[in-house]
Scaffold this motif. Structure first.
Motif, PDB file in Angstrom:
ATOM      1  N   THR A 189       0.848  -1.183   0.000  1.00  0.00           N
ATOM      2  CA  THR A 189       0.000   0.000   0.000  1.00  0.00           C
ATOM      3  C   THR A 189       0.885   1.234   0.000  1.00  0.00           C
ATOM      4  O   THR A 189       1.373   1.628  -1.034  1.00  0.00           O
ATOM      5  N   VAL A 190       1.105   1.852   1.160  1.00  0.00           N
ATOM      6  CA  VAL A 190       1.930   3.058   1.172  1.00  0.00           C
ATOM      7  C   VAL A 190       3.361   2.787   1.612  1.00  0.00           C
ATOM      8  O   VAL A 190       4.185   3.696   1.625  1.00  0.00           O
ATOM      9  N   THR A 237       3.778  16.146  -4.318  1.00  0.00           N
ATOM     10  CA  THR A 237       2.371  16.430  -4.020  1.00  0.00           C
ATOM     11  C   THR A 237       1.643  15.120  -3.740  1.00  0.00           C
ATOM     12  O   THR A 237       2.129  14.027  -4.084  1.00  0.00           O
ATOM     13  N   VAL A 238       0.477  15.232  -3.136  1.00  0.00           N
ATOM     14  CA  VAL A 238      -0.329  14.042  -2.871  1.00  0.00           C
ATOM     15  C   VAL A 238      -0.677  13.345  -4.181  1.00  0.00           C
ATOM     16  O   VAL A 238      -0.692  12.110  -4.264  1.00  0.00           O
ATOM     17  N   GLU A 239      -0.928  14.126  -5.213  1.00  0.00           N
ATOM     18  CA  GLU A 239      -1.271  13.543  -6.504  1.00  0.00           C
ATOM     19  C   GLU A 239      -0.112  12.709  -7.058  1.00  0.00           C
ATOM     20  O   GLU A 239      -0.314  11.594  -7.567  1.00  0.00           O
ATOM     21  N   ALA A 265       1.734   5.169  -5.904  1.00  0.00           N
ATOM     22  CA  ALA A 265       1.114   4.041  -5.199  1.00  0.00           C
ATOM     23  C   ALA A 265      -0.008   3.401  -6.006  1.00  0.00           C
ATOM     24  O   ALA A 265      -0.653   2.453  -5.520  1.00  0.00           O
ATOM     25  N   HIS A 266      -0.277   3.932  -7.194  1.00  0.00           N
ATOM     26  CA  HIS A 266      -1.345   3.424  -8.063  1.00  0.00           C
ATOM     27  C   HIS A 266      -2.707   3.512  -7.381  1.00  0.00           C
ATOM     28  O   HIS A 266      -3.494   2.566  -7.370  1.00  0.00           O
ATOM     29  N   THR A 320      -8.004   8.044  -2.056  1.00  0.00           N
ATOM     30  CA  THR A 320      -7.729   6.742  -1.430  1.00  0.00           C
ATOM     31  C   THR A 320      -6.351   6.728  -0.787  1.00  0.00           C
ATOM     32  O   THR A 320      -6.167   6.218   0.324  1.00  0.00           O
ATOM     33  N   PHE A 321      -5.380   7.306  -1.488  1.00  0.00           N
ATOM     34  CA  PHE A 321      -4.020   7.341  -0.946  1.00  0.00           C
ATOM     35  C   PHE A 321      -3.977   8.122   0.365  1.00  0.00           C
ATOM     36  O   PHE A 321      -3.364   7.670   1.343  1.00  0.00           O
TER      37      PHE A 321
END
Length: 321
Positions: free
Chosen positions: A213-214, A230-232, A238-239, A244-245
Motif C-alpha cells: 500500500t503506502v 504532491t499528494v497527486e 502508489a497506483h 484513497t491514498f
C-alpha cells in the motif's frame, strides 16, 4: 551529567521496561569509549520481588540508594494503575526532585510519580490505554495521551514499550550528546532519535492484507526528502486515487502525507546539524526546505528553536555557521 542512576522496582514489574533501562543505562560500553554511569537496581518492597512474567528478582539495593542518584527511573508494572505505593518511596522521589535529580517513568510507572505529587501542573504521558485513568487519578496533571514521551523539567514520562527507549535515548542525547546516543542506538538496532511529539499509535488498525500500500511510497519519500512532492504524485506512485491514498496513508501512519514529510525533513535537518559542518543553507537544501529561511521557519514552528541555536546546543558555539 547522569553519573548515578537508580531503577526502582515494585512487585509486578514488567521485564521489558526494566530491560530497556538496563540496556540503555546499565551496560558497560567503555570498550567503545562510551560513558559508564554508576547503575543500581533498587527494591521498594522487600528483598525479593515477583515480575509480571512470573519469575522472581533479588539481590537489589535498598531505598537509601536513591539519595545518591542523579536519575531515578520507574519502569511499568502490573496493577500500577490502581494500587498504593510505599510512603517512603514517594518521599524519596520528592526529595530527589527537590535536590535537583531527574525522574523518568516508562509507561505505567508514571502512576508512581503521580502518587508522589510530581505530576501536579506538569505535562506528562502514558500508554494510551491508561491515559484516561491517569487523568482521573491525578486531575492536576496535564496528560498528553497521543505522544511518545514528554520532558517536563526534571520529570520525564513515556508511553508504553518502545517509547521508553525513545525517552531514554532522548535523555542520553541531552546529557551526553548525539554521538553517544547514536552509538547506543546502533548497538540496540533502533532509531537514534524519534521526537517525543510523534503519535503513539495509528488511528485505526492496519488492513489485514497490506500487500504493497503506502510502504513503498514511504521508503521513496525518505530517500527523496529534498524533492518537491504532491499528494497527486505520491498517489500515482502508489497506483491509487489521491483520495484513497490520503485515507490509506492516514490509516497506516497516523498522520497526513504533508505532516509526515515535514517531520522527516525536520529530523533529517536535525541529524545534519548535529553530525556535519554543512552550512544551514546546505542543510536546508538537503532536507527539502529550499533555503535557510524555510528551514528556520519550520524549525521554529516544530521545535521552538532556530537551526543555529539547535546546532549550538548539540555541537557548541564553534560549529554555528
Amino acid at each position: 551529567m547522569l553519573n548515578n542512576i537508580a531503577v526502582v522496582l515494585l512487585d509486578g514489574v514488567h521485564p521489558f521496561e526494566l530491560g530497556v533501562l538496563c540496556e540503555v543505562f546499565g551496560l558497560d560500553r567503555s570498550d567503545e569509549g562510551l560513558p559508564v554511569p554508576d547503575f543500581a537496581v533498587v527494591s521498594a518492597e522487600g528483598p525479593v520481588l515477583r515480575s509480571h512474567a512470573g519469575f522472581t528478582l533479588g539481590d537489589m539495593h535498598g531505598l537509601d540508594r536513591l539519595e545518591q542518584a542523579d536519575l531515578i527511573a520507574v519502569p511499568a508494572g502490573d496493577s500500577y494503575v490502581n494500587r498504593d505505593y510505599p510512603p517512603e518511596l514517594l518521599a524519596a522521589l520528592r526529595r530527589a526532585v527537590d535536590r535537583g535529580a531527574r525522574v523518568l517513568s516508562v509507561c505505567s510507572g508514571v502512576f508512581v510519580l503521580g502518587a508522589a505529587g510530581l505530576l501536579d501542573g506538569r505535562r506528562c504521558t502514558v500508554h494510551w490505554l491508561h491515559a484516561a485513568a491517569l487523568a482521573r487519578a491525578y486531575p492536576r496533571a496535564v496528560v498528553e495521551p497521543d505522544v511518545l514521551y514528554v520532558d517536563e523539567g526534571p520529570v520525564i514520562t513515556s508511553a508504553g514499550t518502545a517509547a521508553g527507549i525513545d525517552a531514554c535515548l532522548h535523555l542520553v542525547r541531552e546529557e551526553y550528546g548525539p554521538e553517544v546516543a547514536n552509538a547506543i542506538a546502533r548497538r540496540m538496532v533502533v532509531p537514534p532519535h524519534r521526537d517525543g511529539g510523534q503519535a503513539q499509535f495509528i488511528e485505526r488498525p492496519l488492513p489485514r492484507n497490506r500487500c504493497d500500500t503506502v510502504g513503498g511510497v514511504l521508503g521513496w519519500m525518505e530517500r527523496h526528502l529534498d524533492r518537491e512532492m504532491t499528494v497527486e504524485q505520491l498517489a500515482a506512485r502508489a497506483h491509487m486515487s489521491p483520495r484513497t491514498f490520503a485515507r490509506r496513508f492516514q490509516q497506516e501512519t497516523g498522520t497526513t502525507p504533508y505532516r509526515w514529510l515535514l517531520r522527516q525533513r525536520v529530523l533529517l535537518a536535525q541529524e545534519l546539524l548535529e553530525a556535519t559542518d554543512e552550512t544551514v543553507d546546505s542543510v536546508a537544501g538537503r532536507a527539502g526546505f529550499g533555503n535557510a529561511a524555510g528551514l528556520r521557519h519550520h524549525f521554529l514552528r516544530t521545535l521552538g528553536t532556530t537551526p543555529n541555536a539547535y546546532r549550538r546546543t548539540f555541537r557548541g558555539p564553534s560549529h554555528v555557521a
